[in-house]
Design a protein around this motif. Structure first.
Motif, short mmCIF file in Angstrom:
data_model
loop_
_atom_site.label_atom_id
_atom_site.label_comp_id
_atom_site.label_asym_id
_atom_site.label_seq_id
_atom_site.Cartn_x
_atom_site.Cartn_y
_atom_site.Cartn_z
N VAL A 1 2.11 12.74 -1.01
CA VAL A 1 3.05 13.68 -1.49
C VAL A 1 2.88 13.70 -2.99
O VAL A 1 3.77 14.34 -3.58
CB VAL A 1 4.73 13.14 -1.07
N GLY A 2 1.98 12.88 -3.41
CA GLY A 2 1.67 13.04 -5.17
C GLY A 2 2.38 12.08 -5.63
O GLY A 2 2.08 11.90 -7.04
N TYR A 3 2.98 10.95 -5.09
CA TYR A 3 3.36 9.84 -5.77
C TYR A 3 2.55 8.81 -6.35
O TYR A 3 1.50 8.50 -5.73
CB TYR A 3 4.46 9.21 -4.98
N ARG A 4 2.30 8.16 -7.62
CA ARG A 4 1.58 7.32 -7.86
C ARG A 4 2.22 6.14 -8.56
O ARG A 4 3.44 6.48 -9.25
CB ARG A 4 0.47 7.75 -9.16
N ILE B 1 0.70 -1.02 0.03
CA ILE B 1 0.06 -0.15 0.04
C ILE B 1 0.68 1.27 0.06
O ILE B 1 1.90 1.34 0.64
CB ILE B 1 -1.01 0.00 1.22
N ILE B 2 0.61 2.17 -0.86
CA ILE B 2 1.01 3.60 -0.86
C ILE B 2 0.16 4.12 -0.16
O ILE B 2 -1.00 4.68 -0.39
CB ILE B 2 1.07 4.06 -2.31
N VAL C 1 6.91 0.12 -10.31
CA VAL C 1 6.43 -0.18 -8.97
C VAL C 1 4.95 -0.68 -9.01
O VAL C 1 4.23 0.01 -9.82
CB VAL C 1 6.34 1.23 -8.10
N ALA C 2 4.70 -1.70 -8.52
CA ALA C 2 3.25 -2.13 -8.47
C ALA C 2 2.81 -2.17 -7.07
O ALA C 2 3.46 -2.91 -6.42
CB ALA C 2 3.30 -3.76 -9.02
N SER C 3 1.79 -1.60 -6.88
CA SER C 3 1.22 -1.51 -5.35
C SER C 3 -0.29 -2.16 -5.44
O SER C 3 -0.98 -1.46 -6.30
CB SER C 3 1.15 -0.06 -4.83
N LEU C 4 -0.45 -2.90 -4.90
CA LEU C 4 -2.04 -3.33 -4.70
C LEU C 4 -3.02 -2.32 -4.26
O LEU C 4 -3.80 -2.27 -4.83
CB LEU C 4 -2.15 -4.60 -3.40
N PHE C 5 -2.66 -1.48 -3.44
CA PHE C 5 -3.33 -0.39 -3.02
C PHE C 5 -2.77 0.98 -3.07
O PHE C 5 -1.62 1.07 -2.70
CB PHE C 5 -3.86 -0.32 -1.54
N VAL C 6 -3.70 1.85 -3.27
CA VAL C 6 -3.05 3.46 -3.06
C VAL C 6 -4.15 4.22 -2.28
O VAL C 6 -5.42 3.85 -2.78
CB VAL C 6 -2.95 4.27 -4.32
#
Ligand code: 5GP
Length: 216
Positions: free
Chosen positions: A170-173, A134-135, A158-163
């Motif tokens: 901070v605006g990162y996706r 998660i991010i 980067v692969a993230s299951l959740f955001v």
């Protein structure tokens, strides 16, 4: 390069009632509802694997950020391996596992340190796929990417299951996202609250009772 969209869970979403899913008895009074059942996570992960396989190439290092990322990592890699076993084009992969330790000093600058895993030198010239659970604010991932630059990987995705949707972002996706979720604390599918709830299959929203019971 355009980052792909994802499934967006709205703020007014109230998930699924616990009684309709198998929830371990030891957590039944500690979560509000099921936000995302494991089956849906797997279906979404299969599509992420397909997107990743179409975009990436060897030499690839798939890097799991422990502990929260382990379930997503294993399921994602299972789909990628299946794809590689049957698609016309396949690519070789190495895997590695790291943990991130954060040091929050008095000025709360929040430095991070990578522990475990092979030497980061192994990433030099490689295509790296970081897999995270998660991010939230994005601070952790931003620092990890900064730290990784020193080792000059050919490419980092980067692969993230959740955001999480949070005003503190901070605006990162990430490059690949499973679900964008409301600003709530989620547990299950390897995501923990003080090391509890990793042994819960579905992603659930923790309740006040659970927060008190497992407070440090
Ligand atoms: P960030 O640096 O993006 O703010 O925080 C990222 C880390 O915070 C994640 O890797 C995760 O360990 C933790 N985290 C943030 N939100 C949640 C959440 O809703 N549930 C759980 N279990 N961990 C979270």
């Amino acid at each position: 390069e355009q980052k792909k969209g994802c499934i967006v869970i709205p703020d007014d979403y109230c998930g699924y009632d616990l009684e309709h899913f198998c929830i371990p008895g030891h957590y039944a009074s500690d979560v509000k509802h099921v936000m995302i059942p494991k089956g849906l996570i797997l279906d979404r992960t299969e599509k992420l694997a397909q997107d990743i396989c179409r975009d990436l190439q060897a030499p690839l290092v798939a890097l799991c950020v422990l502990k929260g990322g382990y379930q997503f990592f294993t399921d994602l890699l299972d789909f990628i391996k299946n794809y590689n076993a049957s698609a016309a084009r396949s690519f070789q992969m190495q895997v590695d596992f790291i943990r991130l330790k954060s040091y929050v000093d008095d000025k709360s600058s929040g430095e991070i340190k990578v522990i475990g895993g092979d030497s980061m030198e192994n990433l030099r010239g490689k295509n790296v796929l970081i897999c995270e659970d998660i991010i939230d604010t994005g601070a952790t991932m931003t620092k990890l990417l900064e730290l990784m630059k020193k080792f000059e990987p050919a490419n980092v995705k980067v692969a993230s299951l959740f955001v999480k949707r949070t005003p503190l972002s901070v605006g990162y996706r990430p490059d690949y996202t499973g679900f964008e979720i409301p600003n709530e604390f989620v547990v299950g599918y390897a995501l923990d609250y003080n090391e509890y709830f990793r042994d819960l299959n579905h992603v659930c929203v923790i309740n006040e009772h659970g927060q008190k019971k497992y407070a440090t």
